[in-house]
Design an enzyme around this catalytic site. Structure first.
Site, PDB file in Angstrom:
ATOM      1  CE  LYS A  75      37.310 -24.996 -21.515  1.00  0.00           C
ATOM      2  NZ  LYS A  75      36.515 -24.821 -20.266  1.00  0.00           N
ATOM      3  CG  HIS A 139      44.027 -37.337  -8.115  1.00  0.00           C
ATOM      4  ND1 HIS A 139      44.717 -36.336  -8.764  1.00  0.00           N
ATOM      5  CD2 HIS A 139      42.751 -36.881  -7.955  1.00  0.00           C
ATOM      6  CE1 HIS A 139      43.906 -35.310  -8.980  1.00  0.00           C
ATOM      7  NE2 HIS A 139      42.708 -35.612  -8.510  1.00  0.00           N
ATOM      8  CG  ASP A 140      50.636 -40.293  -6.260  1.00  0.00           C
ATOM      9  OD1 ASP A 140      51.668 -40.164  -6.930  1.00  0.00           O
ATOM     10  OD2 ASP A 140      50.590 -40.949  -5.199  1.00  0.00           O
ATOM     11  CG  ASP A 169      50.840 -36.936  -9.005  1.00  0.00           C
ATOM     12  OD1 ASP A 169      50.137 -37.623  -9.762  1.00  0.00           O
ATOM     13  OD2 ASP A 169      50.369 -36.222  -8.112  1.00  0.00           O
TER      14      ASP A 169
END
Length: 393
Positions: A75, A139-140, A169
């Protein structure tokens, strides 16, 4: 014999399962995988319970052997400059940020290929680098739902069921990333140019449904869950409960296997129902097979049928699967040291001649190899100490 990917350096910025499992496979086959992690926190998987040897998360231990770890704050300009120097010596960059993050940091493929034209860049994301869903969190389970897989993965009462493993995933992310990276590396060896790989986990899950999708695309009709040939529609290809409450798999798809099975169990009246077409024939045959299989325990059926070509096998629990004599003979687990203890996990598959999965590096502590990695790209010890004081690494 050197490992197949010896000499390939991968900078892995990913977090959690999809990228970690992909890069562990590549590391096991010889690649030099450097985990580039955020100072102070690192990969989120490090903190996930339960914890095992060395106080490390078992989730982290499962997917991070044979890697080195460096901490970098991407960053800030100084951290990005260090990363760019590392990219000049890298073959692959792997990341799993939401689309747009790397562009804002000016570390996306378009920027990185300017300093390393032969770079292979792989971005794992839920929905891909473009399209209306590209910025959606997920998510998955979400990816499996969008791809249609959950519609065909049904529980005992016909409801969509949770998969037992992370298909989105692993199959959608990890395997697609490995395939893309290796394909791009082969292409680079021929043409000298790198590639950008857009590994969308939803599309990776969709790729697991080639038969169902092709049926729909060419007939306009979506198969009903539990009614197609390979998901419960056939008596000869199904799961049956046994006398002891356990289960067996019957996969006698070819007529010769079905004939052998029916003959061995003494029920030749089942022969015409290999592919039932008449009204009620499917249900009639399945009900009869359910009754037959409940006359013996699972292991009794295995003893009677496992050694003939009937395509009958067990539904194992995890402990049974890993302790099966065949699995033991094949060596489907490896034991490795960490922090004066040992841990066990799966090796990377498939098996390749001359390659034995071994732990060259234990799963690293956060930033464990930062100094040696930074020295290798030309920084002095004095510069490295200054980077640490200023929080860049």
């Amino acid at each position: 014999m050197s490992l197949p990917l010896h000499g390939i350096r991968i900078l892995d910025l990913s977090r959690l399962l999809p990228g970690a499992y992909a890069s562990q496979m590549l590391a096991d086959f010889g690649a030099d995988v450097i985990k580039v992690e955020e100072p102070g926190s690192g990969d989120y998987a490090r903190a996930m319970p339960p914890h095992g040897p060395g106080g490390m998360s078992l989730y982290f231990l499962a997917t991070n052997r044979n890697k080195r770890s460096v901490t970098l704050n991407l960053k800030v300009p100084q951290g990005r400059e260090i990363f760019l120097r590392m990219v000049r010596q890298a073959d692959v960059v792997l990341e799993s940020f939401r689309p747009g993050v790397m562009q804002r940091l000016e570390l996306d493929y378009e920027h990185l290929k300017e300093i390393n034209p032969s770079l292979v860049y792989c971005a794992i994301s839920g929905y891909g680098q473009d399209g209306p869903y590209q910025q959606r969190a997920g998510h998955d389970l979400n990816y499996a739902g969008y791809a249609g897989l959950l519609h065909y993965n049904r529980g005992q009462h016909g409801e969509p069921a949770m998969p037992a493993t992370q298909l989105g995933d692993l199959a959608g992310g990890s395997f697609m990333a490995v395939i893309g990276i290796l394909t791009a590396l082969v292409g680079r060896a021929q043409a000298g140019e790198g590639r950008m790989i857009d590994a969308a986990m939803t599309e990776g899950v969709l790729s697991l449904l080639p038969l169902l999708s092709t049926f729909y695309l060419n007939t306009g009709k979506a198969p009903q869950p539990g009614r197609s040939s390979l998901d419960g529609g056939l008596p000869c290809y199904n799961i049956y409960e046994t006398q002891d409450g356990k289960h067996v798999t019957l996969a006698a798809l070819e007529p010769k296997f079905w004939h052998t099975f029916c003959t061995r169990i003494g029920h030749l009246e089942l022969l015409p129902f290999h592919t039932p077409v008449g009204p009620g024939e499917r249900e009639q045959a399945i009900d009869l097979l359910r009754t037959i299989f409940k006359t013996k325990t699972r292991d009794e059926w295995l003893a009677e049928l496992a050694e003939i070509d009937a395509c009958v096998g067990p539904v194992y629990s995890m402990d049974e699967a890993l302790n099966d004599p065949h699995a033991q003979t094949r060596g489907v687990t490896i034991t490795a040291p960490i922090a004066d203890e040992t841990f066990r996990t799966l090796p990377s598959f498939p098996r390749i001649s001359g390659v034995e999965t071994e732990q060259r590096y234990a799963p690293p502590t956060l930033g464990e190899q930062s100094d040696e990695i930074l020295r290798a790209v030309g920084y002095t010890d004095t510069e490295i100490e200054q980077f640490k004081k200023e929080g860049f690494v």
